[in-house]
Every structure is written in structure tokens, then in C-alpha cells.
Design a protein around this motif. Structure first.
Motif, PDB file in Angstrom:
ATOM      1  N   ILE A  17       0.866  -1.176   0.000  1.00  0.00           N
ATOM      2  CA  ILE A  17       0.000   0.000   0.000  1.00  0.00           C
ATOM      3  C   ILE A  17       0.906   1.230   0.000  1.00  0.00           C
ATOM      4  O   ILE A  17       0.738   2.137  -0.805  1.00  0.00           O
ATOM      5  N   VAL A  18       1.882   1.222   0.904  1.00  0.00           N
ATOM      6  CA  VAL A  18       2.947   2.224   0.925  1.00  0.00           C
ATOM      7  C   VAL A  18       4.253   1.433   0.898  1.00  0.00           C
ATOM      8  O   VAL A  18       4.512   0.632   1.803  1.00  0.00           O
ATOM      9  N   LYS A  19       5.058   1.633  -0.126  1.00  0.00           N
ATOM     10  CA  LYS A  19       6.265   0.842  -0.333  1.00  0.00           C
ATOM     11  C   LYS A  19       7.148   0.823   0.914  1.00  0.00           C
ATOM     12  O   LYS A  19       7.424   1.859   1.512  1.00  0.00           O
ATOM     13  N   ASN A  20       7.563  -0.392   1.294  1.00  0.00           N
ATOM     14  CA  ASN A  20       8.438  -0.653   2.446  1.00  0.00           C
ATOM     15  C   ASN A  20       7.841  -0.256   3.794  1.00  0.00           C
ATOM     16  O   ASN A  20       8.558  -0.176   4.786  1.00  0.00           O
ATOM     17  N   LYS A  21       6.534   0.017   3.836  1.00  0.00           N
ATOM     18  CA  LYS A  21       5.900   0.369   5.110  1.00  0.00           C
ATOM     19  C   LYS A  21       4.612  -0.415   5.350  1.00  0.00           C
ATOM     20  O   LYS A  21       4.442  -1.020   6.396  1.00  0.00           O
ATOM     21  N   THR A  22       3.692  -0.350   4.393  1.00  0.00           N
ATOM     22  CA  THR A  22       2.367  -0.929   4.592  1.00  0.00           C
ATOM     23  C   THR A  22       2.046  -1.884   3.448  1.00  0.00           C
ATOM     24  O   THR A  22       2.229  -1.547   2.284  1.00  0.00           O
ATOM     25  N   SER A  23       1.548  -3.073   3.813  1.00  0.00           N
ATOM     26  CA  SER A  23       1.183  -4.075   2.808  1.00  0.00           C
ATOM     27  C   SER A  23      -0.164  -4.702   3.165  1.00  0.00           C
ATOM     28  O   SER A  23      -0.664  -4.544   4.274  1.00  0.00           O
ATOM     29  N   TYR A  24      -0.738  -5.397   2.207  1.00  0.00           N
ATOM     30  CA  TYR A  24      -2.030  -6.045   2.414  1.00  0.00           C
ATOM     31  C   TYR A  24      -2.017  -7.442   1.804  1.00  0.00           C
ATOM     32  O   TYR A  24      -1.201  -7.759   0.938  1.00  0.00           O
ATOM     33  N   LEU A  25      -2.943  -8.258   2.256  1.00  0.00           N
ATOM     34  CA  LEU A  25      -3.186  -9.598   1.741  1.00  0.00           C
ATOM     35  C   LEU A  25      -4.684  -9.841   1.864  1.00  0.00           C
ATOM     36  O   LEU A  25      -5.277  -9.554   2.903  1.00  0.00           O
ATOM     37  N   ALA A  26      -5.306 -10.332   0.797  1.00  0.00           N
ATOM     38  CA  ALA A  26      -6.742 -10.634   0.830  1.00  0.00           C
ATOM     39  C   ALA A  26      -7.000 -11.909   0.054  1.00  0.00           C
ATOM     40  O   ALA A  26      -6.347 -12.175  -0.971  1.00  0.00           O
ATOM     41  N   ASN A  27      -7.940 -12.715   0.526  1.00  0.00           N
ATOM     42  CA  ASN A  27      -8.257 -13.988  -0.110  1.00  0.00           C
ATOM     43  C   ASN A  27      -9.758 -14.260  -0.002  1.00  0.00           C
ATOM     44  O   ASN A  27     -10.352 -14.079   1.059  1.00  0.00           O
ATOM     45  N   PHE A  28     -10.385 -14.697  -1.097  1.00  0.00           N
ATOM     46  CA  PHE A  28     -11.803 -15.058  -1.124  1.00  0.00           C
ATOM     47  C   PHE A  28     -11.941 -16.434  -1.758  1.00  0.00           C
ATOM     48  O   PHE A  28     -11.307 -16.725  -2.774  1.00  0.00           O
ATOM     49  N   ARG A  29     -12.762 -17.300  -1.139  1.00  0.00           N
ATOM     50  CA  ARG A  29     -13.051 -18.625  -1.698  1.00  0.00           C
ATOM     51  C   ARG A  29     -14.556 -18.809  -1.827  1.00  0.00           C
ATOM     52  O   ARG A  29     -15.318 -18.352  -0.980  1.00  0.00           O
ATOM     53  N   HIS A  61       1.567  -2.772   8.917  1.00  0.00           N
ATOM     54  CA  HIS A  61       2.309  -1.508   8.792  1.00  0.00           C
ATOM     55  C   HIS A  61       3.548  -1.581   9.675  1.00  0.00           C
ATOM     56  O   HIS A  61       3.461  -1.927  10.852  1.00  0.00           O
ATOM     57  N   GLN A  62       4.682  -1.251   9.086  1.00  0.00           N
ATOM     58  CA  GLN A  62       5.957  -1.246   9.811  1.00  0.00           C
ATOM     59  C   GLN A  62       6.443   0.186   9.923  1.00  0.00           C
ATOM     60  O   GLN A  62       6.736   0.827   8.911  1.00  0.00           O
ATOM     61  N   GLY A  63       6.510   0.705  11.145  1.00  0.00           N
ATOM     62  CA  GLY A  63       7.049   2.041  11.385  1.00  0.00           C
ATOM     63  C   GLY A  63       8.484   1.955  11.864  1.00  0.00           C
ATOM     64  O   GLY A  63       9.066   0.874  11.922  1.00  0.00           O
ATOM     65  N   LYS A  64       9.062   3.087  12.242  1.00  0.00           N
ATOM     66  CA  LYS A  64      10.448   3.088  12.722  1.00  0.00           C
ATOM     67  C   LYS A  64      10.583   2.363  14.054  1.00  0.00           C
ATOM     68  O   LYS A  64      11.526   1.627  14.286  1.00  0.00           O
ATOM     69  N   ARG A  65       9.619   2.574  14.962  1.00  0.00           N
ATOM     70  CA  ARG A  65       9.691   1.962  16.284  1.00  0.00           C
ATOM     71  C   ARG A  65       8.481   1.074  16.583  1.00  0.00           C
ATOM     72  O   ARG A  65       8.341   0.563  17.692  1.00  0.00           O
ATOM     73  N   SER A  66       7.602   0.909  15.605  1.00  0.00           N
ATOM     74  CA  SER A  66       6.376   0.147  15.890  1.00  0.00           C
ATOM     75  C   SER A  66       5.962  -0.700  14.688  1.00  0.00           C
ATOM     76  O   SER A  66       6.393  -0.463  13.554  1.00  0.00           O
ATOM     77  N   ARG A  67       5.140  -1.674  14.989  1.00  0.00           N
ATOM     78  CA  ARG A  67       4.506  -2.531  13.981  1.00  0.00           C
ATOM     79  C   ARG A  67       3.029  -2.605  14.324  1.00  0.00           C
ATOM     80  O   ARG A  67       2.651  -2.709  15.495  1.00  0.00           O
ATOM     81  N   PHE A  68       2.189  -2.582  13.288  1.00  0.00           N
ATOM     82  CA  PHE A  68       0.753  -2.683  13.490  1.00  0.00           C
ATOM     83  C   PHE A  68       0.193  -3.663  12.459  1.00  0.00           C
ATOM     84  O   PHE A  68       0.539  -3.588  11.283  1.00  0.00           O
ATOM     85  N   SER A  69      -0.662  -4.576  12.906  1.00  0.00           N
ATOM     86  CA  SER A  69      -1.336  -5.518  12.011  1.00  0.00           C
ATOM     87  C   SER A  69      -2.822  -5.527  12.325  1.00  0.00           C
ATOM     88  O   SER A  69      -3.219  -5.508  13.496  1.00  0.00           O
ATOM     89  N   PHE A  70      -3.613  -5.553  11.273  1.00  0.00           N
ATOM     90  CA  PHE A  70      -5.063  -5.667  11.401  1.00  0.00           C
ATOM     91  C   PHE A  70      -5.481  -6.787  10.459  1.00  0.00           C
ATOM     92  O   PHE A  70      -5.095  -6.800   9.289  1.00  0.00           O
ATOM     93  N   TRP A  71      -6.250  -7.751  10.974  1.00  0.00           N
ATOM     94  CA  TRP A  71      -6.598  -8.917  10.165  1.00  0.00           C
ATOM     95  C   TRP A  71      -8.007  -9.386  10.478  1.00  0.00           C
ATOM     96  O   TRP A  71      -8.599  -9.014  11.495  1.00  0.00           O
ATOM     97  N   GLY A  72      -8.535 -10.223   9.615  1.00  0.00           N
ATOM     98  CA  GLY A  72      -9.860 -10.785   9.848  1.00  0.00           C
ATOM     99  C   GLY A  72     -10.139 -11.959   8.941  1.00  0.00           C
ATOM    100  O   GLY A  72      -9.471 -12.170   7.924  1.00  0.00           O
ATOM    101  N   ILE A  73     -11.113 -12.743   9.344  1.00  0.00           N
ATOM    102  CA  ILE A  73     -11.583 -13.866   8.545  1.00  0.00           C
ATOM    103  C   ILE A  73     -13.067 -14.034   8.829  1.00  0.00           C
ATOM    104  O   ILE A  73     -13.534 -13.826   9.949  1.00  0.00           O
ATOM    105  N   GLY A  74     -13.819 -14.369   7.811  1.00  0.00           N
ATOM    106  CA  GLY A  74     -15.244 -14.608   7.971  1.00  0.00           C
ATOM    107  C   GLY A  74     -15.697 -15.672   6.996  1.00  0.00           C
ATOM    108  O   GLY A  74     -15.101 -15.841   5.926  1.00  0.00           O
TER     109      GLY A  74
END
Length: 181
Positions: A17-29, A61-74
Motif C-alpha cells: 500500500i505504501v512501499k516498504n511500510k504498509t502491505s495487504y493480503l486478501a483472499n476469497f473462496r 504496517h511497519q514504522g520506525k519503532r512500531s509494527r501494526f497488524s489488522f486482520w480478519g476472517i469470515g
């Protein structure tokens, strides 16, 4: 990517999403059985329809001093059994049922590096699931009536936070708290 297999059709995507900082992954079946049932092909049985679908995602999201992840499944799953259309010989010929399950989970995790010897971590999650079952039968006049109906909904949430400090190779401290609803 797009894949087709015995269990179903699978569509997945990932990237920055933002190079070298924020990424995403999504999957639908989506289930192969659901597609075949819609075409009139019933592999499980001539009176049985099965269908499921699910979706999962993660944002990191990877920051200089922090990491944040948000995920879900349904997911949703449904099995339907229809009464016999022809002449009825036994009770099971008049029997019909619906079995439905639904579930969803979302969560987040935050890690913060306080200094080179300590960090803070917070994890939170919520989930809910539903199990629904209805058992029907037909009267001699072909009118449907419910014999049994059950519907269970189970929600739950939790938060877990802790701070860890390393004083030396032999001594460290970890303080935290956890709450579940």
C-alpha cells in the motif's frame, strides 16, 4: 492469483500500500459444490445442496519503532436437504432441514519498541459465530411445518496488553493485563 480446485474457486491478492511500510493480503473462496448445485449437479445427494464461502485479509504496517497488524476472517456455510418430490414411502421422504453456520473474527496487534531493552505490545480481537438448524417435515397435504429450530449466537472479545523490560541476560520483567468479554 486465481485458482480453481476441488474445494472451490480462490481469488487472492497481495502487495504494498505504501512501499516498504504498509502491505495487504486478501483472499476469497467460493465452494465448487455451490457452483455445481446451481447447475443442477448434486454430488452429496440428489436432495442436498451445499455451499460455503469465506474471506480473509491482513494489513501490516511497519514504522520506525512500531509494527501494526489488522486482520480478519469470515465465512458462511449452508447445507439444505429437501423433501422427496415423488411418492413418500418413509418419514425421511418428507424430511427437510437447513444447517447454517457463520463466523467472523477480527483482530489487531500493535508492538512499540520503547528503547533497546523494552517494548509494549497490545493485542485485541473479537469473534462471533452462529449455528442455525431447522428441521422440517411435510404433511400429507404437502404443507411444511417446523419440527425443531435451534439458533445459537456466540460473541466474544479479548484485549491483552503487556510491557516487557530486559535488564540483563538473566533478569527481565513482564507486566500485563488481559480482559475477555
Amino acid at each position: 492469483t486465481f485458482r480453481a480446485g476441488i474445494l472451490g474457486l480462490d481469488l487472492a491478492t497481495e502487495g504494498p500500500i505504501v512501499k516498504n511500510k504498509t502491505s495487504y493480503l486478501a483472499n476469497f473462496r467460493y465452494s465448487t459444490l455451490g457452483i455445481l448445485n446451481a447447475m443442477g449437479i448434486h454430488l452429496v445427494g440428489p436432495r442436498t445442496d451445499n455451499n460455503f464461502q469465506d474471506f480473509a485479509f491482513k494489513i501490516h504496517h511497519q514504522g520506525k519503532r512500531s509494527r501494526f497488524s489488522f486482520w480478519g476472517i469470515g465465512g458462511n456455510s449452508r447445507e439444505t436437504f429437501r423433501a422427496e418430490d415423488m411418492h413418500w414411502m418413509t418419514y425421511s421422504d418428507t424430511k427437510a432441514y437447513q444447517f447454517i453456520t457463520r463466523m467472523g473474527v477480527i483482530g489487531a496487534s500493535w508492538n512499540y519498541l520503547v528503547d533497546n531493552k523494552s517494548f509494549l505490545q497490545v493485542n485485541a480481537g473479537m469473534m462471533a459465530q452462529q449455528v442455525y438448524f431447522r428441521d422440517d417435515t411435510l404433511s400429507m397435504q404437502e404443507q411444511s411445518f417446523t419440527v425443531n429450530e435451534e439458533d445459537y449466537i456466540t460473541p466474544q472479545g479479548t484485549v491483552h496488553a503487556f510491557y516487557k523490560r530486559t535488564f540483563n541476560a538473566r533478569f527481565n520483567m513482564k507486566l500485563g493485563a488481559m480482559a475477555t468479554v
